[in-house]
Motif scaffolding. Structure first.
Motif, PDB file in Angstrom:
ATOM      1  N   LEU A 113      -5.567  10.697   3.462  1.00 22.53           N
ATOM      2  CA  LEU A 113      -5.132  11.680   2.705  1.00 22.53           C
ATOM      3  C   LEU A 113      -3.934  12.122   3.585  1.00 22.53           C
ATOM      4  CD1 LEU A 113      -7.950  14.183   0.916  1.00 22.53           C
ATOM      5  CD2 LEU A 113      -6.363  12.459  -0.013  1.00 22.53           C
ATOM      6  N   ALA A 114      -4.015  12.514   4.758  1.00 24.95           N
ATOM      7  CA  ALA A 114      -3.097  12.832   5.628  1.00 24.95           C
ATOM      8  C   ALA A 114      -1.837  11.994   5.670  1.00 24.95           C
ATOM      9  CB  ALA A 114      -3.621  13.111   7.180  1.00 24.95           C
ATOM     10  N   LEU A 115      -2.114  10.541   5.760  1.00 28.12           N
ATOM     11  CA  LEU A 115      -1.099   9.864   5.947  1.00 28.12           C
ATOM     12  C   LEU A 115      -0.404   9.604   4.428  1.00 28.12           C
ATOM     13  CD1 LEU A 115       0.022   6.955   6.774  1.00 28.12           C
ATOM     14  CD2 LEU A 115      -1.876   5.888   5.837  1.00 28.12           C
ATOM     15  N   SER A 116      -1.101   9.949   3.502  1.00 25.38           N
ATOM     16  CA  SER A 116      -0.460   9.783   2.036  1.00 25.38           C
ATOM     17  C   SER A 116       0.438  11.101   2.006  1.00 25.38           C
ATOM     18  CB  SER A 116      -1.480  10.118   1.029  1.00 25.38           C
ATOM     19  OG  SER A 116      -2.505   8.799   0.824  1.00 25.38           O
ATOM     20  N   ARG A 117      -0.104  12.287   2.363  1.00 30.73           N
ATOM     21  CA  ARG A 117       0.731  13.611   2.341  1.00 30.73           C
ATOM     22  C   ARG A 117       2.209  13.306   3.189  1.00 30.73           C
ATOM     23  NH1 ARG A 117      -4.148  16.220   2.391  1.00 30.73           N
ATOM     24  NH2 ARG A 117      -4.199  16.239   4.541  1.00 30.73           N
ATOM     25  N   GLN A 118       2.157  12.775   4.193  1.00 26.53           N
ATOM     26  CA  GLN A 118       2.982  12.538   5.392  1.00 26.53           C
ATOM     27  C   GLN A 118       4.110  11.544   4.984  1.00 26.53           C
ATOM     28  OE1 GLN A 118       2.530  12.926   9.768  1.00 26.53           O
ATOM     29  NE2 GLN A 118       0.444  13.475   9.403  1.00 26.53           N
ATOM     30  N   ALA A 119       3.559  10.338   4.420  1.00 29.76           N
ATOM     31  CA  ALA A 119       4.419   9.384   3.597  1.00 29.76           C
ATOM     32  C   ALA A 119       5.124   9.952   2.607  1.00 29.76           C
ATOM     33  CB  ALA A 119       3.659   8.072   3.190  1.00 29.76           C
ATOM     34  N   GLY A 120       4.721  10.580   1.624  1.00 33.49           N
ATOM     35  CA  GLY A 120       5.224  11.346   0.667  1.00 33.49           C
ATOM     36  C   GLY A 120       6.315  12.333   1.039  1.00 33.49           C
ATOM     37  N   ALA A 121       6.082  13.177   2.128  1.00 36.40           N
ATOM     38  CA  ALA A 121       7.165  14.043   2.693  1.00 36.40           C
ATOM     39  C   ALA A 121       8.373  13.348   3.159  1.00 36.40           C
ATOM     40  CB  ALA A 121       6.476  15.052   3.567  1.00 36.40           C
ATOM     41  N   LEU A 122       8.030  12.231   3.606  1.00 28.02           N
ATOM     42  CA  LEU A 122       9.060  11.540   4.216  1.00 28.02           C
ATOM     43  C   LEU A 122       9.924  10.740   3.284  1.00 28.02           C
ATOM     44  CD1 LEU A 122       7.206   9.720   7.460  1.00 28.02           C
ATOM     45  CD2 LEU A 122       9.381  11.413   7.488  1.00 28.02           C
ATOM     46  N   GLY A 123       9.410  10.721   2.096  1.00 29.12           N
ATOM     47  CA  GLY A 123      10.388   9.880   1.141  1.00 29.12           C
ATOM     48  C   GLY A 123      10.391   8.337   1.409  1.00 29.12           C
ATOM     49  N   ILE A 124       9.178   8.111   1.880  1.00 28.85           N
ATOM     50  CA  ILE A 124       9.215   6.334   1.999  1.00 28.85           C
ATOM     51  C   ILE A 124       8.088   6.082   1.098  1.00 28.85           C
ATOM     52  CG2 ILE A 124      10.189   6.456   4.411  1.00 28.85           C
ATOM     53  CD1 ILE A 124       7.251   6.211   5.369  1.00 28.85           C
ATOM     54  N   PRO A 125       8.384   4.621   0.428  1.00 28.25           N
ATOM     55  CA  PRO A 125       7.262   4.208  -0.282  1.00 28.25           C
ATOM     56  C   PRO A 125       5.932   3.984   0.568  1.00 28.25           C
ATOM     57  CG  PRO A 125       9.335   2.996  -0.469  1.00 28.25           C
ATOM     58  CD  PRO A 125       9.440   3.813   0.668  1.00 28.25           C
ATOM     59  N   MET A 126       4.682   3.893  -0.348  1.00 27.18           N
ATOM     60  CA  MET A 126       3.468   3.734   0.157  1.00 27.18           C
ATOM     61  C   MET A 126       2.538   2.691  -0.783  1.00 27.18           C
ATOM     62  SD  MET A 126       0.632   6.531   1.034  1.00 27.18           S
ATOM     63  CE  MET A 126       0.108   6.643  -0.726  1.00 27.18           C
ATOM     64  N   VAL A 127       1.977   1.598  -0.053  1.00 29.28           N
ATOM     65  CA  VAL A 127       1.013   0.792  -0.621  1.00 29.28           C
ATOM     66  C   VAL A 127      -0.413   1.413  -0.671  1.00 29.28           C
ATOM     67  CG1 VAL A 127       0.098  -1.491  -1.204  1.00 29.28           C
ATOM     68  CG2 VAL A 127       2.470  -0.895  -0.224  1.00 29.28           C
ATOM     69  N   ILE A 128      -1.005   1.684  -1.754  1.00 27.77           N
ATOM     70  CA  ILE A 128      -2.540   1.976  -1.632  1.00 27.77           C
ATOM     71  C   ILE A 128      -3.167   0.673  -1.766  1.00 27.77           C
ATOM     72  CG2 ILE A 128      -4.359   3.433  -3.012  1.00 27.77           C
ATOM     73  CD1 ILE A 128      -2.239   5.249  -3.805  1.00 27.77           C
ATOM     74  N   GLY A 129      -3.927   0.334  -0.970  1.00 25.54           N
ATOM     75  CA  GLY A 129      -4.609  -0.987  -0.604  1.00 25.54           C
ATOM     76  C   GLY A 129      -5.666  -1.226  -1.575  1.00 25.54           C
ATOM     77  N   GLU A 130      -6.059  -2.551  -1.464  1.00 30.22           N
ATOM     78  CA  GLU A 130      -7.358  -3.030  -2.498  1.00 30.22           C
ATOM     79  C   GLU A 130      -8.283  -2.622  -2.180  1.00 30.22           C
ATOM     80  OE1 GLU A 130      -8.866  -5.683   0.772  1.00 30.22           O
ATOM     81  OE2 GLU A 130      -6.907  -4.617   0.267  1.00 30.22           O
ATOM     82  N   ASN A 131      -9.343  -2.727  -3.273  1.00 31.32           N
ATOM     83  CA  ASN A 131     -10.905  -2.404  -2.939  1.00 31.32           C
ATOM     84  C   ASN A 131     -11.148  -0.865  -2.966  1.00 31.32           C
ATOM     85  OD1 ASN A 131     -11.670  -5.445  -1.389  1.00 31.32           O
ATOM     86  ND2 ASN A 131     -11.357  -4.988  -3.521  1.00 31.32           N
ATOM     87  N   VAL A 132     -10.325  -0.122  -2.977  1.00 27.24           N
ATOM     88  CA  VAL A 132     -10.409   1.357  -3.018  1.00 27.24           C
ATOM     89  C   VAL A 132     -11.266   1.886  -4.097  1.00 27.24           C
ATOM     90  CG1 VAL A 132      -9.479   3.589  -2.854  1.00 27.24           C
ATOM     91  CG2 VAL A 132      -8.367   1.861  -1.568  1.00 27.24           C
ATOM     92  N   VAL A 133     -10.739   1.448  -5.261  1.00 29.75           N
ATOM     93  CA  VAL A 133     -11.701   1.756  -6.426  1.00 29.75           C
ATOM     94  C   VAL A 133     -13.054   1.236  -6.481  1.00 29.75           C
ATOM     95  CG1 VAL A 133     -11.759   1.650  -8.894  1.00 29.75           C
ATOM     96  CG2 VAL A 133      -9.666   2.074  -7.751  1.00 29.75           C
TER      97      VAL A 133
END
Length: 414
Positions: A113-133
């Motif tokens: 979650l911290a990685l997601s928040r910081q990547a979003g704040a930076l305005g850079i794309p993020m890939v959410i990886g496989e098998n999470v669901v």
């Protein structure tokens, strides 16, 4: 014979295999979730590769600097380098994206979650990886929000500046069975990303750490029992924990082509990304993906990896990133994204000069966030951005897109 030795031979590795059997094909299970594995054996420095051996070579005559001087009316410097770029249909503040970290324990919990928040704040794309669901759930049914896909999606979107960034949701064979893309596409939480053109679906053909294999994690007996109908389970470790192995999927050129066309037809407002492992026919696969309509082709070099992989794969299987770039050089996809032990500016600039549009952060991003859950990735990106500006400026250029193969030199060509 305990006193028998073999100087110069990997004696301890042989002894470990003799002690534990098939489980020795992987790192010690107790390291799962705590150690990020990639190129280089545990406890040893990563070996230099061809990309490291390249040198960035500024020219003495700088026509682009002169053009910039005339445009600005003063001598330009590194602060005039503009790093904003387009990545797979998204606008990004930097030529950088966050690679998929998947369902491994290392990326779970508050770290993901911290990685997601910081990547979003930076305005850079993020890939959410496989098998999470399939492993952790989507997030609609009361599952632990800090491990689900929906939790990461919301954490990213809550921090995202207007007009920047985007999320690519990765799907592999088991994700397709769980209808991950359909879940995301119909979710109100994803609607702002979809309507603003900042949602992508990434078809995962493979990954750099274990080309030709699917995702792998270590599970305790209780968690494994809940997943036995969806994944292969192998009780390698002899202590109740099991290896959970996803299937890699089967692709031919025609299957890949039709899959991309199907994605285009089913999700017309979604960007299409295709992730390739560093196979020997990577150039042909990239060509097929681009011609079929992919907005981005993502290539993992053999140096890539954050999760769990057989120890024999990391030093021996797959093309190094530099060789992938060499094979792609004749006709690189317009939006080629690459990853593989990217952690500082020089390796990134070399990749950009050799045809990449952007570079992915995997282990580097996770380590930065682990260092500081609030600002670690932000500070890391600040340092990386400064190095990029210094290096690009030294070449007399002022954007990543201006880089080309003449900006790097290989000792092999001297």
């Amino acid at each position: 014979m305990q006193d028998l030795t073999a100087p110069g031979f990997p004696e301890e590795e042989v002894r470990r295999r003799a002690r534990v059997g098939a489980a020795a094909a992987f790192p010690p299970a107790e390291e799962y979730g705590r150690v990020l594995f990639g190129a280089g054996r545990p406890g040893e420095p990563a070996p230099n590769d061809t990309l490291d051996a390249l040198r960035i070579v500024p020219p003495l005559f700088l026509p682009q600097r002169l053009a910039k001087l005339i445009d600005l009316g003063r001598e330009p410097d590194y602060r005039d380098v503009e790093l904003a770029t387009a990545i797979g249909g998204f606008a990004s503040a930097l030529p950088v994206y966050v690679s998929a970290t998947g369902s491994t324990r290392a990326a779970g919990g508050d770290l993901g979650l911290a990685l997601s928040r910081q990547a979003g704040a930076l305005g850079i794309p993020m890939v959410i990886g496989e098998n999470v669901v399939p492993v952790n759930g989507y997030g609609r049914l009361g599952e632990a929000a800090d491990r689900t896909l929906l939790g990461r999606l919301r954490a990213y979107g809550e921090q995202l500046p207007d007009g920047l960034g985007g999320v690519a949701v990765q799907q592999s064979t088991e994700d397709a069975d769980a209808e991950v893309w359909n879940l995301v596409h119909s979710d109100p939480a994803a609607l702002p990303l979809l309507e603003s053109g900042r949602l992508a679906f990434e078809l995962k053909v493979g990954q750099g750490a274990k080309p030709g294999l699917g995702g792998m994690t270590v599970l305790d007996a209780e968690a494994a029992a809940a997943l036995g109908d969806r994944f292969g389970l192998d009780p390698l470790f002899g202590d109740g924990r099991v290896l959970r192995a996803a299937t890699p999927g089967t692709f031919t050129a025609e299957i890949l082509r039709q899959q991309i066309r199907l994605m285009r037809n089913n999700y017309p407002r979604v960007r299409i990304w295709v992730k390739l492992y560093p196979g020997r026919d990577v150039a042909e696969a990239a060509r097929v993906a681009h011609e079929a309509g992919a907005d981005a082709v993502v290539v993992d070099g053999a140096e890539g990896g954050t999760g769990w992989a057989p120890g024999v794969f990391l030093p021996h299987v797959g093309l190094p990133l530099a060789e992938c770039l060499r094979r792609l050089a004749a006709a690189p996809p317009p939006s080629l994204l690459v990853s593989g032990r990217i952690w500082e500016g020089a390796r990134a600039v070399k990749s950009l000069a050799l045809g990449a549009r952007a570079v992915g952060l995997g282990r580097a991003a996770l380590l930065a966030v682990a260092e500081d859950r609030e600002s670690g990735l932000h500070r890391f990106a600040e340092c990386l951005a400064l190095e990029l500006r210094l290096l690009i400026s030294s070449l007399g250029k002022y954007s990543p897109e201006a880089l080309d193969g003449a900006d790097v030199w290989s000792p092999e060509n001297s």
